[in-house]
Scaffold this active site. Structure first.
Site, PDB file in Angstrom:
ATOM      1  N   ILE A  70      89.711  17.028 -10.047  1.00  0.00           N
ATOM      2  CA  ILE A  70      88.903  15.821 -10.270  1.00  0.00           C
ATOM      3  C   ILE A  70      89.859  14.645 -10.333  1.00  0.00           C
ATOM      4  O   ILE A  70      90.967  14.765 -10.874  1.00  0.00           O
ATOM      5  CB  ILE A  70      88.048  15.932 -11.557  1.00  0.00           C
ATOM      6  N   ALA A  71      89.450  13.534  -9.742  1.00  0.00           N
ATOM      7  CA  ALA A  71      90.288  12.334  -9.798  1.00  0.00           C
ATOM      8  C   ALA A  71      89.438  11.092  -9.590  1.00  0.00           C
ATOM      9  O   ALA A  71      88.429  11.128  -8.895  1.00  0.00           O
ATOM     10  CB  ALA A  71      91.384  12.391  -8.737  1.00  0.00           C
ATOM     11  N   VAL A  72      89.897  10.012 -10.210  1.00  0.00           N
ATOM     12  CA  VAL A  72      89.328   8.691 -10.007  1.00  0.00           C
ATOM     13  C   VAL A  72      90.458   7.814  -9.482  1.00  0.00           C
ATOM     14  O   VAL A  72      91.602   7.917  -9.945  1.00  0.00           O
ATOM     15  CB  VAL A  72      88.747   8.123 -11.323  1.00  0.00           C
ATOM     16  N   GLY A  80      84.902   4.163 -16.984  1.00  0.00           N
ATOM     17  CA  GLY A  80      83.883   5.164 -17.263  1.00  0.00           C
ATOM     18  C   GLY A  80      83.482   6.016 -16.075  1.00  0.00           C
ATOM     19  O   GLY A  80      82.580   6.847 -16.179  1.00  0.00           O
ATOM     20  N   GLY A  82      85.130   8.426 -14.548  1.00  0.00           N
ATOM     21  CA  GLY A  82      85.434   9.843 -14.755  1.00  0.00           C
ATOM     22  C   GLY A  82      84.315  10.538 -15.507  1.00  0.00           C
ATOM     23  O   GLY A  82      83.905  11.645 -15.158  1.00  0.00           O
ATOM     24  N   GLU A 104      91.128  23.764 -16.187  1.00  0.00           N
ATOM     25  CA  GLU A 104      92.477  23.725 -16.758  1.00  0.00           C
ATOM     26  C   GLU A 104      92.955  22.296 -16.684  1.00  0.00           C
ATOM     27  O   GLU A 104      92.662  21.590 -15.715  1.00  0.00           O
ATOM     28  CB  GLU A 104      93.441  24.609 -15.952  1.00  0.00           C
ATOM     29  N   ASN A 109      98.122  15.570 -20.294  1.00  0.00           N
ATOM     30  CA  ASN A 109      97.083  14.677 -19.784  1.00  0.00           C
ATOM     31  C   ASN A 109      96.038  14.422 -20.872  1.00  0.00           C
ATOM     32  O   ASN A 109      94.910  14.903 -20.815  1.00  0.00           O
ATOM     33  CB  ASN A 109      96.453  15.268 -18.520  1.00  0.00           C
ATOM     34  N   TYR A 116      87.152  15.452 -21.315  1.00  0.00           N
ATOM     35  CA  TYR A 116      86.491  16.759 -21.305  1.00  0.00           C
ATOM     36  C   TYR A 116      85.900  17.086 -22.666  1.00  0.00           C
ATOM     37  O   TYR A 116      84.768  17.534 -22.781  1.00  0.00           O
ATOM     38  CB  TYR A 116      87.477  17.859 -20.876  1.00  0.00           C
TER      39      TYR A 116
END
Length: 148
Positions: A70-72, A80, A82, A104, A109, A116
């Site tokens: 996942i990335a923005v 917001g 993400g 994971e 991070n 999460y």
């Protein structure tokens, strides 16, 4: 601003590849980003004003889902997106019958970990020395989310 979460399509791949390189210190290979999705794939993009600002790659097998990436876009972080993207991923998986989502995250991070956790993921384990770093290795924290 209007946003839209949709399945990742071939026309999104150039933007996804650019974000992948900008957002990760150890990005996936371009061939992995551009690989045709399998039938278990749940790959999404988040568009804002028709521009890809984030994406996620996941899979769903027998009720168990995994968030693989996942990335923005770094230029769009802190807005917001993400959280919007991850909520969309969870909602999509719930609609597909997922019972549990695994991921994971690098131990360093903390922004991702907090994201999460804020959406209901719980840390359940640790993989020691899992991720490469500039100076060696770092642990992966394994988190899970129970879909209700």
């Amino acid at each position: 601003m209007s946003h839209n979460i949709m399945p990742l399509a071939p026309h999104h791949l150039d933007a996804v590849w650019q974000i992948e390189q900008a957002a990760h210190s150890f990005p996936w290979s371009e061939s992995l980003i551009r690989q045709a999705p399998s039938k278990i794939a749940v790959n999404l993009v988040l568009e804002v004003e028709q521009q890809v600002v984030g994406y996620c790659y996941g899979q769903l097998v027998a009720g168990e889902a995994t968030l693989l990436n996942i990335a923005v876009d770094p230029n769009c972080q802190g807005k917001g997106y993400g959280k919007i993207l991850l909520r969309g991923f969870i909602d999509r998986l719930a609609g597909l019958g997922a019972e549990e989502i695994w991921l994971e995250v690098r131990a360093s991070n903390t922004r991702a970990y907090q994201l999460y956790e804020s959406l209901g993921f719980n840390e359940i384990n640790r993989r020691y020395g899992y991720y490469p770093t500039e100076t060696g290795r770092e642990d992966a924290l394994i988190m899970t989310y129970l879909v209700l």
